[in-house]
Design a protein around this motif. Sequence first.
Motif, PDB file in Angstrom:
ATOM      1  N   ASP A 256      -6.550   1.740  32.383  1.00 47.25           N
ATOM      2  CA  ASP A 256      -7.477   2.132  33.446  1.00 47.25           C
ATOM      3  C   ASP A 256      -7.012   1.596  34.798  1.00 47.25           C
ATOM      4  O   ASP A 256      -7.039   2.304  35.811  1.00 47.25           O
ATOM      5  N   ARG A 369     -11.724   8.686  34.312  1.00 46.56           N
ATOM      6  CA  ARG A 369     -11.252   7.443  33.673  1.00 46.56           C
ATOM      7  C   ARG A 369     -12.189   7.010  32.553  1.00 46.56           C
ATOM      8  O   ARG A 369     -11.741   6.569  31.483  1.00 46.56           O
ATOM      9  N   THR A 370     -13.501   7.134  32.777  1.00 51.74           N
ATOM     10  CA  THR A 370     -14.470   6.731  31.750  1.00 51.74           C
ATOM     11  C   THR A 370     -14.341   7.595  30.503  1.00 51.74           C
ATOM     12  O   THR A 370     -14.339   7.097  29.372  1.00 51.74           O
ATOM     13  N   ARG A 373     -11.182   6.838  28.439  1.00 51.73           N
ATOM     14  CA  ARG A 373     -11.335   5.661  27.593  1.00 51.73           C
ATOM     15  C   ARG A 373     -12.133   5.998  26.330  1.00 51.73           C
ATOM     16  O   ARG A 373     -11.773   5.588  25.226  1.00 51.73           O
TER      17      ARG A 373
END
Length: 384
Positions: A256, A369-370, A373
Amino acid sequence: MNQRLYIDVHVIQTVPPANLNRDDQGNPKEAVYGGVRRSRVSSQAWKRASRRHFDARMPEPERATRTKRITNELVTRIAGNTGLDHDEARPIAAALLAQLGLSQGKKAGDTAYLLFYGNAQLDAVADLVNNDAPDLAALDERALAEAVKELPVAQTFATGHPVGVALFGRMVADIPKLNVDAAVQVAHALSTHETQLEFDYFTAVDDQNEKDETGAGMIGTIGFNSATLYRYATVGFAQLTHNLGGDIQAAHDALDQFIDSFTLSTPTGYQNSFAHRTRPSLVAVVVRTDQPVNLVSAFEEPVAAEAGIQANSARRLAEEHITATQVWGDTPLYNAASHTFTTSEPRTKDTAETLAQAFGEPVTFADLRTTLRSRLTTALETQA
């Protein structure tokens, strides 16, 4: 962790007149691709910019340092921990680092090459002699070497890697035990179109000139160009996890941080002269299980400057991704894009629609990005 997971990051970014990364003549670096001259920013320049970007937000012990002056850095730590002066601490530092077999440079105390290490790793090496430093300082060179030879200096540098070393690796040609395979590959950024080198002729006036004195106090030129760049990097998640001692959560955090810093950082060449910092117009992330794929072939035929280059470059990239999916049967585990193009503007309508076909509806950079993940976590849980 055996599954191959590669996270490809594709960026389209327009930079105004600038000299981000100069060559040996002081001009912006260039390359010939597709038969025409392109603006180029080296892989090394953007890796350094990325590292400095995420290091700036980390506590000092979690940062990485690349230097020939590791002996001086260790001397400072030993002296600070034990109260010895630098002259007393220097032989101890030299004896500890002698275990590594580092080739010595021309300048006393320097190594022959830059060594990349974690600040916490060097702190740990200094801590090895905290209790015995006064006694060690009293020994001669031979006795000192014997006294510290069993201390785990090499092991300390081989574990507990910071994010920078885990991502970009470490190469020490004559000491294989210190090598760390890089988890990240970064391509040279290339303009999606042909560029021309230009020159800024400047003069500077001496503020203390006499009233009847004319002329410039300084005259010079700076080479520059402007470009829409295609930037690409890929992260091997398995290698990153291995470099971080098998800590999957640390690998998620490092990934990240890298995506954030690679996307938002910019090399600083002549930044005061050009104020060239911009945000990308497109960031696309593709998670693959076969191999990394650089999509620069989308720009082998240079983009023409008919009505702006940025939107056409983004559309070309999306089309290349669609082609790769259809022709080669690529089935990404996850892909998404954050971009500035909308269907409400006639000039970008086709681009926005093509991007949606390639990467799905646009998301914010934070959501990209969230979700990345979350998808990686699910993939790893399924594998387990």
